[in-house]
Scaffold this motif. Structure first.
Motif, mmCIF file in Angstrom:
data_model
loop_
_atom_site.group_PDB
_atom_site.id
_atom_site.type_symbol
_atom_site.label_atom_id
_atom_site.label_comp_id
_atom_site.label_asym_id
_atom_site.label_seq_id
_atom_site.Cartn_x
_atom_site.Cartn_y
_atom_site.Cartn_z
ATOM 1 N N ARG A 530 37.225 -2.240 55.411
ATOM 2 C CA ARG A 530 36.318 -3.383 55.441
ATOM 3 C C ARG A 530 36.681 -4.342 54.306
ATOM 4 N N THR A 531 36.725 -5.644 54.581
ATOM 5 C CA THR A 531 37.048 -6.658 53.587
ATOM 6 C C THR A 531 35.812 -7.497 53.329
ATOM 7 N N PHE A 532 35.374 -7.583 52.053
ATOM 8 C CA PHE A 532 34.124 -8.249 51.703
ATOM 9 C C PHE A 532 34.350 -9.624 51.075
ATOM 10 N N ASN A 533 35.014 -9.645 49.904
ATOM 11 C CA ASN A 533 35.232 -10.875 49.128
ATOM 12 C C ASN A 533 33.902 -11.580 48.836
ATOM 13 N N ARG A 534 32.922 -10.801 48.389
ATOM 14 C CA ARG A 534 31.621 -11.350 47.983
ATOM 15 C C ARG A 534 31.475 -11.205 46.472
ATOM 16 N N THR A 535 30.901 -12.259 45.820
ATOM 17 C CA THR A 535 30.947 -12.377 44.355
ATOM 18 C C THR A 535 29.545 -12.503 43.773
ATOM 19 N N THR A 536 29.350 -11.880 42.619
ATOM 20 C CA THR A 536 28.141 -12.024 41.811
ATOM 21 C C THR A 536 28.532 -12.580 40.447
ATOM 22 N N THR A 537 27.807 -13.602 39.986
ATOM 23 C CA THR A 537 28.067 -14.226 38.679
ATOM 24 C C THR A 537 26.947 -13.871 37.724
ATOM 25 N N ARG A 538 27.325 -13.567 36.483
ATOM 26 C CA ARG A 538 26.349 -13.176 35.450
ATOM 27 C C ARG A 538 26.483 -14.125 34.268
ATOM 28 N N ASN A 539 25.372 -14.668 33.785
ATOM 29 C CA ASN A 539 25.367 -15.477 32.559
ATOM 30 C C ASN A 539 25.023 -14.587 31.370
ATOM 31 N N ILE A 540 25.907 -14.584 30.376
ATOM 32 C CA ILE A 540 25.725 -13.734 29.199
ATOM 33 C C ILE A 540 25.855 -14.600 27.948
ATOM 34 N N GLN A 541 24.920 -14.381 27.012
ATOM 35 C CA GLN A 541 24.941 -15.117 25.742
ATOM 36 C C GLN A 541 25.650 -14.291 24.679
ATOM 37 N N VAL A 542 26.734 -14.841 24.115
ATOM 38 C CA VAL A 542 27.468 -14.187 23.035
ATOM 39 C C VAL A 542 26.984 -14.799 21.720
ATOM 40 N N GLY A 543 26.367 -13.961 20.854
ATOM 41 C CA GLY A 543 25.783 -14.458 19.607
ATOM 42 C C GLY A 543 26.395 -13.814 18.385
ATOM 43 N N ALA A 544 25.982 -14.346 17.218
ATOM 44 C CA ALA A 544 26.545 -13.867 15.953
ATOM 45 C C ALA A 544 25.886 -12.584 15.490
ATOM 46 N N ALA A 545 24.583 -12.460 15.709
ATOM 47 C CA ALA A 545 23.870 -11.306 15.176
ATOM 48 C C ALA A 545 24.141 -10.079 16.029
ATOM 49 N N THR A 546 24.320 -8.944 15.391
ATOM 50 C CA THR A 546 24.552 -7.706 16.131
ATOM 51 C C THR A 546 23.243 -7.071 16.576
ATOM 52 N N GLY A 547 22.189 -7.217 15.810
ATOM 53 C CA GLY A 547 20.899 -6.676 16.173
ATOM 54 C C GLY A 547 20.817 -5.172 15.915
ATOM 55 N N THR A 548 19.579 -4.642 16.057
ATOM 56 C CA THR A 548 19.315 -3.222 15.833
ATOM 57 C C THR A 548 18.397 -2.716 16.932
ATOM 58 N N TRP A 549 18.719 -1.558 17.473
ATOM 59 C CA TRP A 549 17.894 -0.956 18.519
ATOM 60 C C TRP A 549 16.775 -0.129 17.911
ATOM 61 N N THR A 550 15.609 -0.224 18.526
ATOM 62 C CA THR A 550 14.516 0.668 18.164
ATOM 63 C C THR A 550 14.774 2.041 18.793
ATOM 64 N N GLY A 551 13.916 3.001 18.492
ATOM 65 C CA GLY A 551 13.961 4.270 19.198
ATOM 66 C C GLY A 551 13.349 4.133 20.580
#
Length: 633
Positions: A530-551
């Motif tokens: 089966r040939t699909f050729n269907r696409t999904t686009t994602r917008n991602i913000q690349v920032g300076a801060a690395t941040g910290t995860w909570t528990g």
């Protein structure tokens, strides 16, 4: 039954298996004509008497293959040991036949005059003149120990004699040229539609059967008294061309299968004497077409196609116990389908088949037959979907409303066998099946449900490796591995991914500069073709801060209306979320560690709200137990 030579099956065809009339087994007296002989047959029969698993038949005919002798004899037709014991036969004959019955479908033919004279001779103590005229020498060695079988025990008391069966093989060559035509056949019964089929069968073949001559040991002699249908063989080379056209509407959930016998041309017969017993073996070519449907909801489908395959086979078949042998076919060509339309919500899987079978029968098909057939299939699969329970493709935390309508078409070849005795339901076997040969796959409406899922954090730090996950949406119905291409749109080479459609496959990317990036994931094709050729686009913000995860945090259980891990409720329960500041990211999973995107549930994972699962949106009416964590500036 044997096929040697080449057979060509050409056409556009559709269904299988005829109906065999069943005769009652109750005791009856009188005269009844057996199923009428086919045109050109040298045999006919009238039932004189019958009981449980036996008949007495007046058989008449012309032994064209054995000196051209005419005959008119009364023959007992017996099924298995039960027929031997139920019929009015001498005890010694009953014991001997019962001991050589292989299974419930074993068929014996016994001459009435001979067994009557055997009974009289045993009473008188010497062979009658007629039995003397047909008797043969015994083949038992008096110095060889007898096997402790019932037949040997009986033979010991008939002057220490034993008479083995004699094997006789008969064969004949045939030429085939038979048309197949089925036009606009309306099936009804829940399917409002039509089938069309056309083609022909061409080629040459040889038919072969093996018969055993039964001989009775009496007063130092072997008296032939009956025959046993032993086996049938089919072998040869074949070219199969096949196509089908189907159009209709399905309006039920559990449809039946349809099958029709289109034609059954007579091929030839073998007419001969085996000892004093007249034997008639007929060969014909039942051509059947069929439709199998597996549907989940109402819908309609229209398609047609044509394919071919070539190969060889060799099978030997026994009444009741199946066949052994081999076959091998390869696809010869692939012709695309045409005129394809459909509509459905759910699945409709129509399989259309045709079959040409070489059938050998003893006297007539009611008594016993065995056949080997070549059956090409066209397998269709129409899939439709509409709704918002098919995943979050672009990772924005919301399940999109999507639709789908696709059709998949495959071709397959099977070698089948069937056998029946005394009008019973045929026993059927599939002896060999090819792989599915893919014809084509069509996206009929530009299906949004084919857009793959691209999962990653919405915000990522610069110069830090991050994981990107890809898979098909959870409503995608097929399990064949999918190939993807992930284009980063930053001038670097795209990533190639491959894996099961319902399991995330991953790659990693490091962004060298801040800003908004738009990676694009394209589902290319799968391993089925089966040939699909269907696409999904994602917008991602690349920032300076690395941040910290909570528990990880969890305050609710999936009772009541669902599992609610909202930011306000978590803070009210005493959880510290980013020291009161707004989080810049969120991660959600079950308390067992399963990422929310892999659960198949309708779920919202939003850094501005928290995690939300509502019971009434799930297919099973209940959410899993979730936990969340937040990314703080």
């Amino acid at each position: 039954m044997s096929i040697c030579g080449s057979v060509r099956f050409v056409g556009r065809a559709v269904l299988t298996f005829g109906v065999l009339a069943v005769m009652g087994a109750g005791q009856a007296q009188g005269y009844r004509i057996m199923p009428p002989p086919e045109e050109g047959e040298n045999y006919s029969g009238v039932v004189l008497q019958e009981g449980a698993s036996w008949q007495l038949v007046n058989a008449s005919g012309y032994a064209a293959d054995d000196g051209g002798q005419y005959y008119n004899q009364n023959l007992y037709m017996l099924q298995s040991a039960a027929g031997a014991y139920n019929a009015p036969l001498p005890p010694g004959i009953q014991t001997e036949l019962a001991g050589s019955a292989d299974n419930e479908d074993t068929v014996f033919i016994v001459d009435q005059r001979i067994i009557d004279e055997i009974a009289a001779s045993e009473q008188n103590g010497y062979l009658s003149p007629y039995l003397n005229s047909i008797a043969e020498p015994q083949d038992y060695d008096p110095y060889e120990p007898l096997e402790p079988s019932p037949m040997d025990t009986m033979a010991r008391f008939r002057l220490f004699g034993r008479c083995s069966d004699k094997e006789v093989t008969k064969s004949k060559t045939l030429n085939l040229s038979n048309p197949i035509t089925l036009q606009n056949f309306n099936m009804g019964s829940g399917f409002s539609g039509t089938l069309q089929a056309s083609g022909d069968v061409q080629g040459t073949a040889t038919g072969e059967v093996r018969i055993l001559l039964k001989r009775y040991a009496i007063f130092g002699a072997c008296v032939p008294y009956g025959v046993k249908f032993d086996r049938a063989r089919a072998y040869g080379n074949m070219l199969v061309n096949y196509g089908a056209t189907l159009s209709g509407t399905i309006n039920y959930q559990s449809p039946p299968d349809w099958e029709w016998e289109i034609t059954k041309p007579r091929l030839f017969s073998l007419d001969f004497f085996l000892g004093p017993i007249p034997v008639h073996i007929g060969f014909n070519l039942p051509i059947t077409v069929g439709l199998e449907l597996n549907a989940s909801l109402t819908g309609s489908v229209t398609y047609n196609t044509g394919q071919s395959a070539q190969g060889a086979f060799d099978y030997t078949c026994f009444l009741g116990s199946g066949c052994y042998g081999w076959s091998n076919f390869v696809q010869n060509s692939a012709q695309p389908a045409q005129t394809l339309t459909g509509s459905v919500s759910g699945h409709i899987k129509p399989s259309i088949y045709a079959q040409a079978a070489l059938r050998a029968y003893l006297y007539n098909e009611w008594i016993a037959y065995a056949q080997v057939g070549i059956r090409p299939y066209v397998h269709g699969d129409l899939w439709g979907y509409y709704g918002n329970n098919c995943g979050d493709a672009n990772g924005d935390g919301w399940f999109e409303t999507v639709d789908a309508l696709t059709f998949d078409l495959d071709w397959q070849l099977r070698v089948t066998a069937a056998a029946a005795a005394f009008g019973g339901n045929p026993k059927r076997w599939t002896l060999w099946s090819s792989a599915y040969w893919h014809i084509g796959w069509w996206d009929l409406i530009g299906s949004e449900a084919l857009e793959p899922m691209l999962v990653s954090p919405a915000s990522v730090p610069v110069n830090t490796s991050q994981r990107y996950d890809a898979k098909m949406r959870p409503c995608w119905p097929y399990g064949d591995n999918v190939s993807y291409q992930l284009n980063w749109n930053d001038g670097t080479a795209p990533a190639s991914l491959n894996g099961s459609p319902q399991v995330f496959v991953s790659t990693y990317k490091t962004w060298p500069a801040q800003g908004t990036v738009t990676p694009q994931l394209t589902a290319l094709s799968d391993s089925h073709g089966r040939t699909f050729n269907r696409t999904t686009t994602r917008n991602i913000q690349v920032g300076a801060a690395t941040g910290t995860w909570t528990g990880w945090m969890a305050r609710d259980a999936p009772s009541g209306t669902g599992d609610w891990e909202l930011i306000g409720d978590l803070r009210a329960a005493g959880f510290n979320i980013c020291n009161g500041a707004a989080p810049i990211g969120i991660d959600c999973q079950t308390t067992n560690g399963v990422d929310w995107r892999n659960t198949g549930e309708v779920y919202t994972c939003d850094p501005n709200q928290g995690g939300i699962c509502q019971n009434n949106l799930q297919t099973d009416g209940s959410c899993l137990d979730y936990q969340v964590r937040f990314l703080c500036q």
